[in-house]
Design a protein around this motif. Structure first.
Motif, PDB file in Angstrom:
ATOM      1  N   ALA A  11       0.831  -1.207   0.000  1.00  0.00           N
ATOM      2  CA  ALA A  11       0.000   0.000   0.000  1.00  0.00           C
ATOM      3  C   ALA A  11       0.865   1.256   0.000  1.00  0.00           C
ATOM      4  CB  ALA A  11      -0.933  -0.010   1.208  1.00  0.00           C
ATOM      5  N   ALA A  12       1.954   1.233   0.781  1.00  0.00           N
ATOM      6  CA  ALA A  12       2.862   2.380   0.822  1.00  0.00           C
ATOM      7  C   ALA A  12       3.523   2.603  -0.532  1.00  0.00           C
ATOM      8  CB  ALA A  12       3.922   2.163   1.903  1.00  0.00           C
ATOM      9  N   GLU A  13       3.897   1.512  -1.194  1.00  0.00           N
ATOM     10  CA  GLU A  13       4.518   1.642  -2.520  1.00  0.00           C
ATOM     11  C   GLU A  13       3.530   2.208  -3.543  1.00  0.00           C
ATOM     12  OE1 GLU A  13       7.823   0.915  -3.834  1.00  0.00           O
ATOM     13  OE2 GLU A  13       8.055   1.321  -1.686  1.00  0.00           O
ATOM     14  N   ALA A  14       2.302   1.724  -3.503  1.00  0.00           N
ATOM     15  CA  ALA A  14       1.288   2.233  -4.427  1.00  0.00           C
ATOM     16  C   ALA A  14       0.996   3.709  -4.162  1.00  0.00           C
ATOM     17  CB  ALA A  14       0.010   1.409  -4.308  1.00  0.00           C
ATOM     18  N   LEU A  15       0.828   4.052  -2.890  1.00  0.00           N
ATOM     19  CA  LEU A  15       0.539   5.434  -2.520  1.00  0.00           C
ATOM     20  C   LEU A  15       1.689   6.356  -2.905  1.00  0.00           C
ATOM     21  CD1 LEU A  15      -1.122   7.597  -1.047  1.00  0.00           C
ATOM     22  CD2 LEU A  15      -0.020   6.863   1.080  1.00  0.00           C
ATOM     23  N   GLY A  16       2.909   5.952  -2.580  1.00  0.00           N
ATOM     24  CA  GLY A  16       4.059   6.795  -2.876  1.00  0.00           C
ATOM     25  C   GLY A  16       4.235   7.016  -4.370  1.00  0.00           C
ATOM     26  N   THR A  17       4.080   5.953  -5.159  1.00  0.00           N
ATOM     27  CA  THR A  17       4.234   6.105  -6.609  1.00  0.00           C
ATOM     28  C   THR A  17       3.117   6.961  -7.183  1.00  0.00           C
ATOM     29  OG1 THR A  17       5.168   3.869  -6.621  1.00  0.00           O
ATOM     30  CG2 THR A  17       4.704   4.864  -8.746  1.00  0.00           C
ATOM     31  N   ALA A  18       1.899   6.800  -6.665  1.00  0.00           N
ATOM     32  CA  ALA A  18       0.776   7.614  -7.128  1.00  0.00           C
ATOM     33  C   ALA A  18       1.025   9.099  -6.855  1.00  0.00           C
ATOM     34  CB  ALA A  18      -0.516   7.167  -6.453  1.00  0.00           C
ATOM     35  N   LEU A  19       1.465   9.413  -5.647  1.00  0.00           N
ATOM     36  CA  LEU A  19       1.716  10.821  -5.312  1.00  0.00           C
ATOM     37  C   LEU A  19       2.906  11.383  -6.090  1.00  0.00           C
ATOM     38  CD1 LEU A  19       1.065  10.763  -1.464  1.00  0.00           C
ATOM     39  CD2 LEU A  19      -0.400  11.701  -3.266  1.00  0.00           C
ATOM     40  N   LEU A  20       3.904  10.552  -6.327  1.00  0.00           N
ATOM     41  CA  LEU A  20       5.047  10.987  -7.133  1.00  0.00           C
ATOM     42  C   LEU A  20       4.598  11.345  -8.550  1.00  0.00           C
ATOM     43  CD1 LEU A  20       8.028  11.380  -7.816  1.00  0.00           C
ATOM     44  CD2 LEU A  20       8.211   8.893  -8.114  1.00  0.00           C
ATOM     45  N   VAL A  21       3.831  10.451  -9.179  1.00  0.00           N
ATOM     46  CA  VAL A  21       3.375  10.710 -10.548  1.00  0.00           C
ATOM     47  C   VAL A  21       2.402  11.885 -10.583  1.00  0.00           C
ATOM     48  CG1 VAL A  21       2.061   9.770 -12.483  1.00  0.00           C
ATOM     49  CG2 VAL A  21       3.794   8.374 -11.362  1.00  0.00           C
ATOM     50  N   ALA A  22       1.516  11.971  -9.602  1.00  0.00           N
ATOM     51  CA  ALA A  22       0.598  13.108  -9.558  1.00  0.00           C
ATOM     52  C   ALA A  22       1.367  14.423  -9.497  1.00  0.00           C
ATOM     53  CB  ALA A  22      -0.340  12.980  -8.355  1.00  0.00           C
ATOM     54  N   THR A  23       2.480  14.408  -8.787  1.00  0.00           N
ATOM     55  CA  THR A  23       3.309  15.610  -8.696  1.00  0.00           C
ATOM     56  C   THR A  23       4.003  15.903 -10.021  1.00  0.00           C
ATOM     57  OG1 THR A  23       3.697  15.218  -6.343  1.00  0.00           O
ATOM     58  CG2 THR A  23       5.227  16.691  -7.467  1.00  0.00           C
ATOM     59  N   VAL A  24       4.579  14.876 -10.635  1.00  0.00           N
ATOM     60  CA  VAL A  24       5.269  15.059 -11.920  1.00  0.00           C
ATOM     61  C   VAL A  24       4.301  15.571 -12.979  1.00  0.00           C
ATOM     62  CG1 VAL A  24       6.458  13.875 -13.802  1.00  0.00           C
ATOM     63  CG2 VAL A  24       7.018  13.305 -11.431  1.00  0.00           C
ATOM     64  N   VAL A  25       3.165  14.900 -13.124  1.00  0.00           N
ATOM     65  CA  VAL A  25       2.204  15.279 -14.160  1.00  0.00           C
ATOM     66  C   VAL A  25       1.513  16.601 -13.808  1.00  0.00           C
ATOM     67  CG1 VAL A  25       0.078  14.604 -15.341  1.00  0.00           C
ATOM     68  CG2 VAL A  25       1.849  12.893 -14.876  1.00  0.00           C
ATOM     69  N   GLY A  26       1.081  16.721 -12.559  1.00  0.00           N
ATOM     70  CA  GLY A  26       0.370  17.930 -12.155  1.00  0.00           C
ATOM     71  C   GLY A  26       1.228  19.178 -12.248  1.00  0.00           C
ATOM     72  N   SER A  27       2.475  19.096 -11.801  1.00  0.00           N
ATOM     73  CA  SER A  27       3.349  20.277 -11.879  1.00  0.00           C
ATOM     74  C   SER A  27       3.673  20.608 -13.331  1.00  0.00           C
ATOM     75  CB  SER A  27       4.631  20.042 -11.080  1.00  0.00           C
ATOM     76  OG  SER A  27       5.401  18.989 -11.621  1.00  0.00           O
ATOM     77  N   GLY A  28       3.729  19.584 -14.201  1.00  0.00           N
ATOM     78  CA  GLY A  28       3.937  19.855 -15.623  1.00  0.00           C
ATOM     79  C   GLY A  28       2.765  20.592 -16.230  1.00  0.00           C
ATOM     80  N   ILE A  29       1.549  20.180 -15.860  1.00  0.00           N
ATOM     81  CA  ILE A  29       0.356  20.874 -16.349  1.00  0.00           C
ATOM     82  C   ILE A  29       0.322  22.313 -15.843  1.00  0.00           C
ATOM     83  CG2 ILE A  29      -2.160  20.922 -16.281  1.00  0.00           C
ATOM     84  CD1 ILE A  29      -2.036  17.825 -15.988  1.00  0.00           C
ATOM     85  N   MET A  30       0.609  22.502 -14.562  1.00  0.00           N
ATOM     86  CA  MET A  30       0.633  23.839 -13.985  1.00  0.00           C
ATOM     87  C   MET A  30       1.689  24.707 -14.653  1.00  0.00           C
ATOM     88  SD  MET A  30      -0.643  25.959 -11.797  1.00  0.00           S
ATOM     89  CE  MET A  30      -1.485  25.121 -10.443  1.00  0.00           C
ATOM     90  N   ALA A  31       2.856  24.119 -14.908  1.00  0.00           N
ATOM     91  CA  ALA A  31       3.939  24.875 -15.548  1.00  0.00           C
ATOM     92  C   ALA A  31       3.540  25.348 -16.939  1.00  0.00           C
ATOM     93  CB  ALA A  31       5.198  24.013 -15.614  1.00  0.00           C
ATOM     94  N   GLU A  32       2.877  24.475 -17.696  1.00  0.00           N
ATOM     95  CA  GLU A  32       2.413  24.873 -19.033  1.00  0.00           C
ATOM     96  C   GLU A  32       1.361  25.973 -18.950  1.00  0.00           C
ATOM     97  OE1 GLU A  32       2.614  21.403 -22.312  1.00  0.00           O
ATOM     98  OE2 GLU A  32       1.185  21.012 -20.696  1.00  0.00           O
ATOM     99  N   THR A  33       0.555  25.942 -17.905  1.00  0.00           N
ATOM    100  CA  THR A  33      -0.497  26.938 -17.735  1.00  0.00           C
ATOM    101  C   THR A  33       0.076  28.302 -17.390  1.00  0.00           C
ATOM    102  OG1 THR A  33      -2.013  25.220 -16.956  1.00  0.00           O
ATOM    103  CG2 THR A  33      -2.597  27.494 -16.441  1.00  0.00           C
TER     104      THR A  33
END
Length: 234
Positions: A11-33
């Motif tokens: 569960a920790a591995e799934a949660l950590g990877t999910a939050l990592l990817v959400a940060t990578v993708v989300g910050s990329g979207i925000m940066a483009e905006t």
């Protein structure tokens, strides 16, 4: 990690990877905006990624080891630090967690949950960059664990922050993250057709990093043992 059962570690591995990817993708979207300058967009993607790695490794590392990366789990299995069957389960939940992270980022910005990327990332320079990125990540982790374990969250976060800028590929260094990023047609994306080259390069770089660091660190251990065995120390 011994005090946490496998279910909690997964569960920790799934949660950590999910939050990592959400940060990578989300910050990329925000940066483009926020900016049309590609350099500023990359900076806006880099800093949150390095920062979240420090946080995630610090809070979830005591539970699962904070791999969040199939290449790291492979290295740990090859080292004998975890059974192969557990490593395989780590990899499965990392991939699923990463995909969930993309969906979460898209949902926060009102985008379709999944959208295949059209961003081209291929060719030998990119593959070499991914091998170098994964090699350096493994070297950082293994040497950090050996010499300064409490600093590992910062070491990994700082390494990835630097590798975003000195590698031609912007340092994915993570097969699960690469798969998740193929499902976003935004700043951080990668075409699904480009995944095999990236993943193969990441795994190759990780294994080379393991081989070199095993040799280097064994030399340090051997020197210590030799020093203890000298007549002066008897």
């Amino acid at each position: 990690m011994g005090e946490f059962d496998l279910t909690r570690r997964l569960a920790a591995e799934a949660l950590g990877t999910a939050l990592l990817v959400a940060t990578v993708v989300g910050s990329g979207i925000m940066a483009e905006t926020l900016s049309k300058d590609v350099g500023l967009q990359l900076l806006g993607n880099t800093l949150p990624t390095g920062a979240i790695l420090v946080v995630l490794i610090a809070i979830l590392g005591p539970i699962s080891g904070a791999h969040f990366n199939p290449a790291v789990s492979l290295v740990m299995a090859l080292k004998g630090d975890m059974p192969g069957s557990e490593a395989a389960r780590y990899v499965a939940v990392q991939i699923l967690g990463g995909i969930a992270g993309t969906a979460l980022a898209h949902a926060m910005f009102g985008l379709p949950l999944f959208e295949f990327s059209m961003k081209v990332r291929t060719g030998s320079p990119q593959w070499l960059a991914e091998a170098v990125a994964a090699f350096g990540l493994v070297a950082t982790i293994l040497a950090g664990i050996r010499f300064n374990r409490p600093a590992v969250p910062w070491l990994v976060g700082l390494y990835i922050t630097a590798a975003y800028w000195f590698t031609a590929s912007t340092s994915f260094a993570n097969p699960a993250v690469a798969i998740a990023r193929s499902l976003t047609n935004t700043f951080s994306g990668i075409r699904p057709i480009d995944l095999p080259g990236f993943i193969a390069s990441e795994l190759a770089g990780a294994v080379i990093g393991l081989m070199l660091m095993n040799w280097l660190l064994r030399g340090a251990q051997g020197a210590k043992m030799t020093k203890k065995a000298t007549p002066e120390t008897l």
